[in-house]
Scaffold this active site. Structure first.
Site, PDB file in Angstrom:
ATOM      1  N   ASP A  12      21.813 108.707  28.321  1.00  0.00           N
ATOM      2  CA  ASP A  12      20.969 108.750  29.509  1.00  0.00           C
ATOM      3  C   ASP A  12      19.681 109.509  29.223  1.00  0.00           C
ATOM      4  OD1 ASP A  12      20.284 108.219  32.097  1.00  0.00           O
ATOM      5  OD2 ASP A  12      21.615 109.699  33.000  1.00  0.00           O
ATOM      6  N   GLY A  15      14.293 106.577  29.712  1.00  0.00           N
ATOM      7  CA  GLY A  15      13.096 106.323  30.513  1.00  0.00           C
ATOM      8  C   GLY A  15      12.315 107.584  30.809  1.00  0.00           C
ATOM      9  N   HIS A  29      13.760 103.353  25.405  1.00  0.00           N
ATOM     10  CA  HIS A  29      14.976 102.638  25.035  1.00  0.00           C
ATOM     11  C   HIS A  29      15.007 102.356  23.528  1.00  0.00           C
ATOM     12  CE1 HIS A  29      16.191 102.308  29.126  1.00  0.00           C
ATOM     13  NE2 HIS A  29      15.228 101.482  29.482  1.00  0.00           N
ATOM     14  N   SER A  57      25.304  98.805  31.348  1.00  0.00           N
ATOM     15  CA  SER A  57      26.367  98.720  32.345  1.00  0.00           C
ATOM     16  C   SER A  57      26.238  97.455  33.185  1.00  0.00           C
ATOM     17  CB  SER A  57      26.320  99.947  33.264  1.00  0.00           C
ATOM     18  OG  SER A  57      25.237  99.847  34.169  1.00  0.00           O
ATOM     19  N   ARG A  63      18.240  96.456  37.462  1.00  0.00           N
ATOM     20  CA  ARG A  63      16.946  97.045  37.107  1.00  0.00           C
ATOM     21  C   ARG A  63      15.857  95.965  37.188  1.00  0.00           C
ATOM     22  NH1 ARG A  63      17.769 101.316  32.079  1.00  0.00           N
ATOM     23  NH2 ARG A  63      19.395 102.578  33.068  1.00  0.00           N
ATOM     24  N   LEU A 123      33.575 104.951  10.350  1.00  0.00           N
ATOM     25  CA  LEU A 123      33.573 105.221  11.779  1.00  0.00           C
ATOM     26  C   LEU A 123      33.917 103.973  12.584  1.00  0.00           C
ATOM     27  CD1 LEU A 123      32.761 107.300  14.075  1.00  0.00           C
ATOM     28  CD2 LEU A 123      30.507 106.197  14.002  1.00  0.00           C
ATOM     29  N   ARG A 180      27.546 113.466  28.368  1.00  0.00           N
ATOM     30  CA  ARG A 180      26.476 112.766  29.093  1.00  0.00           C
ATOM     31  C   ARG A 180      25.194 113.571  28.969  1.00  0.00           C
ATOM     32  NH1 ARG A 180      26.223 109.221  34.547  1.00  0.00           N
ATOM     33  NH2 ARG A 180      24.000 108.720  34.356  1.00  0.00           N
ATOM     34  N   SER A 188      29.391 107.326  36.284  1.00  0.00           N
ATOM     35  CA  SER A 188      28.723 106.030  36.356  1.00  0.00           C
ATOM     36  C   SER A 188      29.616 104.858  35.950  1.00  0.00           C
ATOM     37  CB  SER A 188      27.446 106.047  35.500  1.00  0.00           C
ATOM     38  OG  SER A 188      26.520 106.991  36.009  1.00  0.00           O
TER      39      SER A 188
END
Length: 239
Positions: A12, A15, A29, A57, A63, A123, A180, A188
């Site tokens: 998060d 923007g 982004h 999401s 958006r 990973l 977060r 969220s």
């Protein structure tokens, strides 16, 4: 220091990071996606075995259209970059979420990426795309109901472990630690079932600025907590 086996991150602040630098949101982004690669490498070096990130999401479709289109373009490019990164670092990639809404070319790239990395031993990197936890649970219930109707499973045999087998995260241990960024204090609609016993860490740092040092802080915070529970999916304890 104990290293959590599985870390989940809500990415998060892209923007806001871009706005603080006088740049458009899409620039944020793009920088955020580059940071994912860095954190993947650092996480593996630290001993984290599973890393799951919230990339797009089910609510993100709401958006502005131009931002969604830019995110889809970024996703296409990221799939190419991710394949190179996976080869370099021996990462195993898995995408979770309802992929049916994505364009066919993106779905094909995801399939190619998963197939190309399925034998990798580094990973385990999960990317949540068009993902929403409530949607995941509803899809799981539909599949389970269908199997019940077809006689593949009896209702009385359904327990937590059986139900987990229908989730997008089947065969993946539940997260030990959720991070977060950007100061928001909510989940969220992210991995709600899987977070039943997860430790939460919230930081004001915006995602593009989240570094190895910030990851260490989160794990130190995780270590400072005394974990007194049972019933977590097998294999999800710290190592």
């Amino acid at each position: 220091m104990k290293i959590p086996q599985h870390v989940a991150i809500i990415l998060d602040g892209n923007g806001r990071w871009a706005k603080s630098k006088g740049m458009p949101r899409n620039y944020g982004h793009a920088q955020g996606s580059k940071n994912v690669e860095k954190i993947c490498e650092e996480a593996w070096r630290m001993g984290i075995k599973y890393l799951t990130v919230y990339a797009f999401s089910t609510e993100n479709w709401n958006r502005p259209k131009d931002e969604v289109e830019a995110l889809m373009k970024l996703l296409r490019n990221y799939m190419k970059t991710c394949l190179k990164t996976a080869k370099k670092n021996d990462m195993k990639i898995r995408v979770i979420g309802d992929l049916r809404r994505l364009d066919e070319d993106i779905r094909n790239r995801i399939e190619e990426l998963e197939e190309a990395t399925k034998e990798n031993k580094g990973l385990n990197f999960q990317i949540a795309i068009n993902y929403g936890s409530r949607d995941e649970i509803v899809r799981a219930v539909r599949k389970l109901s269908k199997d019940c109707a077809e006689g593949k499973i009896k209702a009385e045999d359904i327990d937590e472990r059986v139900f987990e087998g229908y989730l997008d995260t089947h065969d993946i241990p539940d997260p030990d630690l959720m991070i977060r960024t950007s100061g928001e204090l909510r989940l969220s609609n992210y991995l709600l079932w899987q977070f039943a016993y997860t430790e939460f860490y919230f930081t004001d740092v915006l995602w593009p600025d989240f570094s190895k040092e910030e990851l260490v802080k989160a794990i130190e915070h995780y270590n400072a907590r005394e974990r007194r529970y049972g019933g977590v999916k097998e294999g999800s304890k710290s190592v």
